[in-house]
Design a protein around this motif. Structure first.
Motif, PDB file in Angstrom:
ATOM      1  N   ILE A 128       0.840  -1.207   0.000  1.00  9.88           N
ATOM      2  CA  ILE A 128       0.000   0.000   0.000  1.00  9.88           C
ATOM      3  C   ILE A 128       0.870   1.251   0.000  1.00  9.88           C
ATOM      4  N   GLU A 129       1.909   1.243   0.806  1.00  9.59           N
ATOM      5  CA  GLU A 129       2.790   2.405   0.900  1.00  9.59           C
ATOM      6  C   GLU A 129       3.487   2.682  -0.421  1.00  9.59           C
ATOM      7  N   ARG A 131       2.352   1.784  -3.338  1.00  9.01           N
ATOM      8  CA  ARG A 131       1.306   1.911  -4.364  1.00  9.01           C
ATOM      9  C   ARG A 131       1.443   0.878  -5.468  1.00  9.01           C
ATOM     10  N   ALA A 174      -5.065   1.500  -3.594  1.00 12.20           N
ATOM     11  CA  ALA A 174      -3.615   1.692  -3.552  1.00 12.20           C
ATOM     12  C   ALA A 174      -2.896   0.889  -4.632  1.00 12.20           C
ATOM     13  N   ASN A 175      -3.627   0.432  -5.646  1.00  7.82           N
ATOM     14  CA  ASN A 175      -3.041  -0.372  -6.721  1.00  7.82           C
ATOM     15  C   ASN A 175      -2.488  -1.684  -6.171  1.00  7.82           C
TER      16      ASN A 175
END
Length: 259
Positions: A128-129, A131, A174-175
């Motif tokens: 998530i961070e 992406r 978040a891809n």
């Protein structure tokens, strides 16, 4: 086709044999650094050597992926950046549901539901961070069409599908995608065990059991693991970010339904 995966790091669980190895091979060919895992040291080394001979960057972690220390070793092998997780684990042996005691049921659920969930928990925040993240869970065609003798495998994997399908909707922004690959009958060691089980159950030869299974597939053949690996790599591609929470059945047309 360029999948946009060059330089990505992929953990592929239970990847020294069969469908796991096929997925690892396809991801390595797409440019990923691949972290292989297996319990058989010799088979794991052979798989790693084969991929390295084709120019891939490969790391290995030996052990049962259900072991927390092995899970952490897999994460550590990614040097803090795991972009792709392919959840895979051998299913419980075929047996009549009456023969399953509580210990066997808990072991099957732990291996085929709890373990992949725990691994997803360990990697998903980093995805998530950054992406970008792709989680692919290898389940079974029996999720859609239960098979006698595979009741424990089917139940645990249906549970995994329901659990992570909900998570998929929480992280899609978040891809980060989570999808499921449902193999039908592929030419693997696991399939050989299925033939042996059915042969004993029905009082026929293993060859006849295999022929009967093959004849029920509209494609009139068993799947090639390479086909499965290519499907896995596609779901992990940079351009596949709009596909999430889906179960892709790959079975040569054996499942008769439309949904």
């Amino acid at each position: 086709m360029d999948l946009g995966l060059t330089g990505r790091t992929a953990i592929v669980c239970a990847s020294s044999h069969g469908l796991g190895r096929a997925c690892a091979t396809a991801l390595a060919q797409a440019g990923c650094t691949v972290i292989l895992n297996g319990r058989d040291a010799q088979a794991l080394q052979e798989a790693a050597t084969a991929l390295r001979s084709d120019g891939a960057t490969v790391r290995t972690v030996i052990g049962d992926v259900a072991d927390e220390s092995v899970q952490q070793a897999l994460i550590d092998a990614g040097d803090g950046q795991v972009d792709i997780l392919v959840n895979n684990n051998g299913g419980p042996p075929l047996r009549d549901f009456r023969a399953l005691d509580a210990e066997a049921i808990h072991a099957g659920v732990d291996a085929n539901m709890v373990t992949p969930i725990r691994l997803a928990q360990k990697v998903i925040d980093g995805m998530i961070e950054r992406r970008f993240g792709r989680i692919v869970c290898i389940t079974s065609g029996s999720v859609k069409a239960p098979v006698p003798g595979l009741d424990l495998s089917s139940g645990a994997r249906v549970g995994l599908t329901g659990f992570l399908a909900g998570v998929a909707r929480q992280v899609a922004h978040a891809n980060v995608t989570i999808n499921f690959l449902l193999p039908g009958l592929f030419d693997t060691r696991r399939l050989a065990g299925v033939h042996a089980f059915n042969a004993e159950k029905n009082g026929v030869s293993v060859e006849d059991a295999a022929a009967s299974a093959r004849d029920r597939i509209p494609a009139r053949r068993f799947g090639d693991p390479r086909e499965f690996g290519d499907a896995c790599a596609f779901l992990c591609a940079a351009s596949s970010g709009f596909i999430t929470g889906q179960s892709l059945l790959i079975d040569g047309g054996a499942y008769p339904g439309v949904l």
